[in-house]
Design a protein around this motif. Structure first.
Motif, PDB file in Angstrom:
ATOM      1  N   ALA A   1      37.615   0.189  55.799  1.00 33.01           N
ATOM      2  CA  ALA A   1      37.111  -1.159  56.029  1.00 33.01           C
ATOM      3  C   ALA A   1      37.842  -1.786  57.207  1.00 33.01           C
ATOM      4  CB  ALA A   1      37.295  -2.017  54.782  1.00 33.01           C
ATOM      5  N   GLY A   2      37.088  -2.507  58.024  1.00 38.33           N
ATOM      6  CA  GLY A   2      37.688  -3.247  59.124  1.00 38.33           C
ATOM      7  C   GLY A   2      37.880  -2.397  60.363  1.00 38.33           C
ATOM      8  N   SER A   3      37.759  -3.044  61.501  1.00 38.01           N
ATOM      9  CA  SER A   3      37.960  -2.361  62.777  1.00 38.01           C
ATOM     10  C   SER A   3      39.436  -2.120  63.010  1.00 38.01           C
ATOM     11  CB  SER A   3      37.383  -3.192  63.925  1.00 38.01           C
ATOM     12  OG  SER A   3      38.026  -4.458  63.965  1.00 38.01           O
ATOM     13  N   GLY A   4      39.762  -1.056  63.727  1.00 36.52           N
ATOM     14  CA  GLY A   4      41.148  -0.739  64.019  1.00 36.52           C
ATOM     15  C   GLY A   4      41.791  -1.802  64.884  1.00 36.52           C
ATOM     16  N   LEU A   5      42.970  -2.210  64.497  1.00 38.95           N
ATOM     17  CA  LEU A   5      43.686  -3.231  65.261  1.00 38.95           C
ATOM     18  C   LEU A   5      44.284  -2.629  66.527  1.00 38.95           C
ATOM     19  CD1 LEU A   5      45.499  -5.091  62.358  1.00 38.95           C
ATOM     20  CD2 LEU A   5      43.361  -5.697  63.479  1.00 38.95           C
ATOM     21  N   THR A   6      44.506  -3.490  67.504  1.00 38.09           N
ATOM     22  CA  THR A   6      45.044  -3.015  68.778  1.00 38.09           C
ATOM     23  C   THR A   6      46.528  -2.673  68.678  1.00 38.09           C
ATOM     24  OG1 THR A   6      45.411  -5.324  69.413  1.00 38.09           O
ATOM     25  CG2 THR A   6      43.356  -4.300  70.110  1.00 38.09           C
ATOM     26  N   ASP A   7      47.249  -3.302  67.759  1.00 42.09           N
ATOM     27  CA  ASP A   7      48.682  -3.006  67.623  1.00 42.09           C
ATOM     28  C   ASP A   7      48.843  -1.771  66.731  1.00 42.09           C
ATOM     29  OD1 ASP A   7      47.620  -4.526  65.589  1.00 42.09           O
ATOM     30  OD2 ASP A   7      49.579  -5.287  64.946  1.00 42.09           O
ATOM     31  N   ARG A   8      49.013  -0.630  67.371  1.00 34.68           N
ATOM     32  CA  ARG A   8      49.143   0.626  66.650  1.00 34.68           C
ATOM     33  C   ARG A   8      50.607   0.966  66.444  1.00 34.68           C
ATOM     34  NH1 ARG A   8      44.686   4.553  69.575  1.00 34.68           N
ATOM     35  NH2 ARG A   8      42.922   3.114  69.465  1.00 34.68           N
ATOM     36  N   ASN A   9      50.846   1.758  65.423  1.00 32.51           N
ATOM     37  CA  ASN A   9      52.232   2.189  65.234  1.00 32.51           C
ATOM     38  C   ASN A   9      52.507   3.451  66.047  1.00 32.51           C
ATOM     39  OD1 ASN A   9      51.233   4.377  63.840  1.00 32.51           O
ATOM     40  ND2 ASN A   9      51.882   3.669  61.826  1.00 32.51           N
ATOM     41  N   TRP A  10      53.726   3.937  65.961  1.00 29.16           N
ATOM     42  CA  TRP A  10      54.172   5.045  66.810  1.00 29.16           C
ATOM     43  C   TRP A  10      53.410   6.341  66.557  1.00 29.16           C
ATOM     44  CZ3 TRP A  10      55.781   9.446  64.456  1.00 29.16           C
ATOM     45  CH2 TRP A  10      56.052   9.364  63.081  1.00 29.16           C
ATOM     46  N   ALA A  11      52.866   6.530  65.344  1.00 31.07           N
ATOM     47  CA  ALA A  11      52.276   7.818  64.974  1.00 31.07           C
ATOM     48  C   ALA A  11      50.885   8.038  65.543  1.00 31.07           C
ATOM     49  CB  ALA A  11      52.232   7.941  63.455  1.00 31.07           C
ATOM     50  N   CYS A  12      50.228   6.996  66.030  1.00 30.21           N
ATOM     51  CA  CYS A  12      48.827   7.129  66.447  1.00 30.21           C
ATOM     52  C   CYS A  12      48.642   8.164  67.544  1.00 30.21           C
ATOM     53  CB  CYS A  12      48.290   5.770  66.891  1.00 30.21           C
ATOM     54  SG  CYS A  12      47.989   4.630  65.518  1.00 30.21           S
ATOM     55  N   LYS A  13      49.510   8.160  68.532  1.00 31.04           N
ATOM     56  CA  LYS A  13      49.325   9.095  69.641  1.00 31.04           C
ATOM     57  C   LYS A  13      49.524  10.539  69.186  1.00 31.04           C
ATOM     58  CE  LYS A  13      54.090   8.587  71.332  1.00 31.04           C
ATOM     59  NZ  LYS A  13      54.938   8.251  72.514  1.00 31.04           N
ATOM     60  N   HIS A  14      50.446  10.766  68.254  1.00 29.20           N
ATOM     61  CA  HIS A  14      50.676  12.120  67.759  1.00 29.20           C
ATOM     62  C   HIS A  14      49.519  12.588  66.874  1.00 29.20           C
ATOM     63  CE1 HIS A  14      54.726  11.817  69.357  1.00 29.20           C
ATOM     64  NE2 HIS A  14      54.904  10.684  68.682  1.00 29.20           N
ATOM     65  N   LEU A  15      48.971  11.685  66.076  1.00 32.54           N
ATOM     66  CA  LEU A  15      47.829  12.039  65.246  1.00 32.54           C
ATOM     67  C   LEU A  15      46.602  12.334  66.110  1.00 32.54           C
ATOM     68  CD1 LEU A  15      48.138   9.470  62.319  1.00 32.54           C
ATOM     69  CD2 LEU A  15      48.622  11.911  62.240  1.00 32.54           C
ATOM     70  N   ALA A  16      46.433  11.581  67.188  1.00 34.30           N
ATOM     71  CA  ALA A  16      45.289  11.813  68.072  1.00 34.30           C
ATOM     72  C   ALA A  16      45.357  13.194  68.708  1.00 34.30           C
ATOM     73  CB  ALA A  16      45.233  10.734  69.150  1.00 34.30           C
ATOM     74  N   VAL A  17      46.554  13.616  69.128  1.00 29.65           N
ATOM     75  CA  VAL A  17      46.720  14.946  69.718  1.00 29.65           C
ATOM     76  C   VAL A  17      46.403  16.025  68.684  1.00 29.65           C
ATOM     77  CG1 VAL A  17      48.393  16.546  70.707  1.00 29.65           C
ATOM     78  CG2 VAL A  17      48.384  14.156  71.430  1.00 29.65           C
ATOM     79  N   ALA A  18      46.922  15.841  67.464  1.00 27.90           N
ATOM     80  CA  ALA A  18      46.675  16.828  66.414  1.00 27.90           C
ATOM     81  C   ALA A  18      45.196  16.912  66.063  1.00 27.90           C
ATOM     82  CB  ALA A  18      47.501  16.469  65.177  1.00 27.90           C
ATOM     83  N   ALA A  19      44.528  15.755  65.941  1.00 28.97           N
ATOM     84  CA  ALA A  19      43.112  15.747  65.578  1.00 28.97           C
ATOM     85  C   ALA A  19      42.250  16.351  66.678  1.00 28.97           C
ATOM     86  CB  ALA A  19      42.669  14.321  65.278  1.00 28.97           C
ATOM     87  N   LYS A  20      42.580  16.054  67.914  1.00 33.57           N
ATOM     88  CA  LYS A  20      41.789  16.582  69.025  1.00 33.57           C
ATOM     89  C   LYS A  20      41.914  18.089  69.133  1.00 33.57           C
ATOM     90  CE  LYS A  20      40.747  15.661  73.876  1.00 33.57           C
ATOM     91  NZ  LYS A  20      41.075  14.864  75.070  1.00 33.57           N
ATOM     92  N   SER A  21      43.100  18.613  68.877  1.00 35.08           N
ATOM     93  CA  SER A  21      43.296  20.063  68.965  1.00 35.08           C
ATOM     94  C   SER A  21      42.534  20.807  67.878  1.00 35.08           C
ATOM     95  CB  SER A  21      44.783  20.394  68.860  1.00 35.08           C
ATOM     96  OG  SER A  21      45.277  20.044  67.570  1.00 35.08           O
TER      97      SER A  21
END
Length: 970
Positions: A259-279
């Motif tokens: 529920a709800g759109s993703g907020l712009t203030d992301r925590n530190w893990a977002c960039k690492h999760l994005a790399v893992a998901a993309k791979s």
């Protein structure tokens, strides 16, 4: 040590006993040792991967019997993923350059158990420092109060999964944490077993029993190899989280809610999760796609074989059986029995589908206008009529026929486009397919519960290679939700598989959606998804339902074997349906009812048990450029109050009529090829009783009441935005510019109680009358048509019918040109070369016959019989057979006026002197130029070969001194 000193098999046996750190050291010795360690993939690396308590089989839970491409790579990926939670420590240390000169503090290991220093988890957490490991010994641990995680820690259960059970509620206040090999159950005071509002939590190989996990933005989570038994995960405004290789069983509500759109203030893990998901995305590694998404490949192949062997003419009349025509579909079948989901079948190249070839050559004798039973001793002069306005519509080959040079291909590609091709040509689809926002769910199993994934309030989710089975619903998106679904399998849902409403959208691509109790995909209330390259089949209701202002683009899907309509559009639904294969449904291929709209473009609709397209009760679609063939009933059905533009379609080989129309409807039927159907080409009926008990609702009876609300769909119109510019409205049903040929009965069969316009059609070589009017209480206008070479008469008008015949060319029919028992007018027609009477008025006919050109080859030009009345004036009547009277009149001269007709005879002396009859002023009818057709005809791109009209004058033997008894007039 040199590797060559021992056989390779012995080295592998020795190295199979090495632990993981020693294997890593051996890899860096040299290249030979590296390659040797890599070669242990099916032995030592497999043992390490399956023997680890922190993970399961790489393809668990959906395909635990399928080997991964590389066990070493699978183990490596899991090891890297298990360390994501520690990346925060690396980021913090990298910000301080002094850590290079300072010895890193060792992390402690703390044990929890009855015989250890810490009897419970709370006491261990009280002494833990950052990134310490806490091992929990086997047992059941219950916490009476909420446990707060203040520092990043790793909590691991010892033994097998299930040996350590925690009755607990965690509240994470630290940046990161990891739980592994634990059974989590809720404490007595709350159903929530874990919640975080800012940090990152990683769950590996855990079971959650009867509990809930709450992740609130900017918090994130990474869940892998976990089982949620009657449990759920709830995401609120989360920017990015990842769930992979997990199982959700027996949920009483929704298993995963976003529920709800993703907020712009992301925590530190977002960039690492994005790399893992993309791979791990299936678009980057297509080899990881679910093989189960083509679980119905045997059905696909058998359906194609049925298509190849299907005969539409097995119940044809004797006349048709003797015509020498047999449809011959040639379908390329694969040698490896492999089914291509994007196309029809694979034949060596995976992107190639089956090509369809039709052998439809007509013999010269079939197209010939001369009679085989003529008396050679009597001469016949056949009046010359040059190519008229519709002669280009008469083609010797059907547009489906694939010739060697491929010049007669249909405008649409007979192969379904692959997802890769669709993404290449569609920028919006590319953007959607590359979206990595919200909750990412990969390779998970949802089964035996109520709901799978629920997205609402601008929430975003991406689902890849998941299996949804035996749920109430698989995926539900509402309130501007955005969903990307790729290569999932959705089956045996008690309601619809995918349900979208209230402006939900996204991409649904390359999924296998089958065996659901309701629709495979349900789109309503302004939802507007992009649906590409899916298999939607074997449903207990319709394949796709669009209603209540639902929209969407439905393209390149295979929709087959559903018990109700393949695509069902109603209550102001307005999708664009293009390039799909819709076949073998137990009802209609496409049904548009209850004020439904939409654009149905360039689809192949075949072998459906009811109409290929069914339009009724206010349905008003655009049906254009489709191939509608080999149906077990009619090609197109336009029922009560049906509307719409039916244009540029090839309606071929159906066992019923080509087009079935109820007279209370208002369709515009234009520029279609309607051929080789078993009964009528086009049939217009005034009530249902005139037909073979067609169902009131061929589309089906879907349950369209949402479980939360009952909506008055009739009052919910799309007032702000029109999906497409509607075609020009008409007030009278219009049939124009169609090529209606080689049908098993009459080309057009009229039994109507409403006014009807039949204009500029080529009605050719049908196995009964060209046009038969059996009931017409209102005036039927038959104008500017070409009616040629039909097995019986050109036009038949029964008693009580009102007909206007104007500007038609009625040529070379095997019986009478026009037979009328009704009333009306016959004005400015060319009625030539027919084998019976040119014009026959019978019984109580009351016709005004004026300014026609009439010739019969073997009988009277005009025959006025019985009590027929009216007027026959200003006609040109040409003699056919020598010695035959041109005009036969009834004794009822008081009520029948015959005057001012020009009667022309032809003699042997005329032939010798070179006198030739010609249709010069005006030229042969109909006077319709192909360039004057409606603009939309140019959009059909149908390649129709022109045919040169054969005109021959057969004269008495010996007319020419030097040879042929045929006189060709061009």
């Amino acid at each position: 040590m040199e590797i060559s000193g021992l056989p390779l098999e012995l080295w592998r046996l020795i190295l199979a006993y090495l632990p993981l750190p020693d294997l890593g050291r051996c890899c860096v010795v040299c290249r030979a040792w590296y390659e040797l360690i890599i070669s242990l993939d099916n032995t030592r690396w497999r043992q390490l991967c399956l023997g680890c308590n922190e993970c399961k089989h790489p393809n668990w839970p959906n395909q635990p019997d399928v080997e991964p491409q590389s066990w070493r790579e699978a183990f490596r990926q899991h090891h890297l993923a298990s360390k994501i939670w520690t990346k925060n420590a690396q980021d913090m240390e990298s910000s301080n350059c002094l850590h290079l000169f300072r010895r890193k503090k060792d992390r402690k290991t703390i044990y929890v158990g009855a015989t250890n220093e810490h009897p419970n988890l709370r006491s261990a957490l009280a002494v833990a420092n950052m990134y310490d490991k806490i091992f929990v010994c086997p047992g059941v641990y219950e916490e009476q109060n909420e446990v707060i995680l203040k520092v990043p820690v790793e909590i691991i259960g010892l033994g097998k999964l299930g040996d350590v059970a925690l009755l607990i509620s965690f509240d994470q206040h630290c940046p990161t944490a990891r739980l592994c090999n634990l059974v989590l159950m809720p404490a007595w005071f709350t159903p929530v077993v874990y919640k975080t509002f800012s940090g990152h939590i990683q769950l590996d190989n855990c079971n959650v029993e009867n509990g809930q996990v709450h992740i609130h933005a900017p918090g994130t989570c990474h869940v892998k190899f976990c089982t949620f038994n009657q449990s759920s995960i709830n995401f609120q405004n989360v920017s990015l989280s990842l769930i992979e290789n997990s199982e959700f069983i027996g949920s009483e509500g929704t298993s995963v809610s976003v529920a709800g759109s993703g907020l712009t203030d992301r925590n530190w893990a977002c960039k690492h999760l994005a790399v893992a998901a993309k791979s791990k995305s299936v678009l980057n590694s297509p080899g990881q796609a679910l093989s189960s998404t083509c679980s119905s490949r045997n059905h696909c192949q058998s359906s194609l074989s049925k298509f190849g062997a299907f005969e539409s003419n097995e119940n044809m009349t004797g006349a048709r059986q003797t015509s020498g025509f047999t449809p011959n579909f040639q379908v390329s079948h694969p040698k490896d029995d492999h089914c291509n989901r994007e196309g029809c079948v694979l034949k060596r190249k995976p992107c190639e589908g089956a090509r369809v070839a039709l052998d439809t050559d007509y013999s010269d004798t079939e197209m010939s206008t001369s009679s085989e039973n003529e008396d050679d001793e009597q001469s016949v002069y056949k009046l010359s009529y040059q190519s008229h306005g519709l002669s280009r519509m008469l083609s010797r080959t059907n547009p489906l026929r694939l010739q060697k040079k491929g010049t007669d291909l249909l405008p649409m590609d007979l192969e379904l486009k692959t997802l890769q091709k669709e993404l290449q040509k569609d920028k919006n689809a590319q953007i959607l397919a590359s979206t990595l926002l919200g909750c990412l769910i990969q390779k998970c199993l949802f089964r035996d519960g109520k709901g799978g994934v629920f997205i609402c309030s601008q929430g975003q989710a991406r689902l890849e290679c998941n299996v949804f089975r035996n749920l109430s619903y698989a995926v539900r998106g509402i309130q501007n939700a955005k969903i990307v679904m790729i290569k999932n399998e959705i089956s045996q849902c008690k309601a619809s598989g995918i349900f979208l409403r209230l402006e939900a959208g996204g991409l649904i691509a390359d999924n296998n959606i089958h065996s659901n109790s309701e629709a495979g995909i349900d789109i309503r209330k302004g939802a507007n998804p992009l649906i590409l390259c899916n298999q939607i089949h074997s449903g207990h209701r319709s394949g796709i339902v669009v209603l209540g202002n639902g929209k969407g683009i439905i393209r390149s899907n295979r929709i087959y074997g559903n018990k109700e309509a393949g695509i069902y559009i109603l209550y102001n639904g307005n999708p664009v349906v293009s390039g799909n294969h819709i076949y073998q449904g137990l009802a209609a291929g496409v049904a548009v009812n209850e004020n439904g709209r939409g654009q149905i473009l360039e689809n192949i609709i075949r072998e459906n048990h009811w109409g290929g397209a069914d339009i009724r009760r206010g349905g008003d679609p655009i049906l254009r450029n489709n191939l509608i063939c080999y149906g077990y009933s009619d090609g197109v059905v336009i029922g009560e109050r049906g509307k719409g533009l039916i244009e540029g379609n090839n309606i071929y080989g159906n066992k019923g009529c080509g087009v079935w129309v109820m007279s209370s409807s208002l369709p515009h039927i234009a520029n279609n090829q309607i051929s080789r159907n078993n009964i009528y080409g086009v049939a217009v009926f005034c009530r249902k009783d005139d037909t073979n008990d067609y169902l009131n609702n061929q589309g089906g009876n879907e349950n369209f009441n949402d479980e939360w609300e009952i909506v008055n769909w009739e009052n919910d119109f799309d007032s702000d935005e029109e999906r497409y510019t509607s075609h020009k409205p008409i007030t009278v049903a219009l049939i124009e510019f169609n090529n209606i040929n080689h049908n098993g009965a009459a080309g057009l069969y009229i039994k109507s109680s409403e006014t009807l316009n039949i204009t500029a059609n080529a009605v050719h070589a049908n196995h009964d009358n060209g046009i038969a009017v059996y009931q017409s209480s209102q005036l039927t206008h038959i104008t500017n048509n070409s009616i040629t070479c039909n097995s019986v008469g050109g036009v038949l008008v029964e008693a009580g019918c009102k007909v206007e015949l104007r500007g038609n060319g009625i040529y070379d029919n095997n019986s009478h040109g026009v037979t009328s028992k009704g009333e009306g007018s016959v004005l400015e027609n060319d009625i030539l070369g027919n084998h019976g009477y040119g014009l026959q008025l019978l019984e109580n006919a009351d016709m005004k016959v004026t300014k026609n050109r009439i010739q019969s080859l073997h009988d009277y030009g005009i025959a006025i019989l019985d009590q027929a009345k009216g007027s026959v004036q200003e006609n040109q009547i040409f003699r056919g057979k020598i010695g035959k009277t041109i005009l036969e009149k009834t004794a009822n001269l008081e009520e029948c006026t015959v005057k001012s007709n020009e009667i022309l005879t032809y003699s042997k002396s005329s032939c010798r002197s070179g006198i030739v009859w010609k249709l010069d002023n005006p030229p042969s009818r109909p006077h319709v130029d192909g360039s004057t057709r409606p603009l939309s005809m140019a959009q059909t791109n149908q390649r129709v070969a022109s045919m040169t009209t054969r005109i021959a004058a057969r004269v008495e033997r010996g007319c020419h001194d030097n040879g042929s008894i045929f006189c060709s007039i061009l």
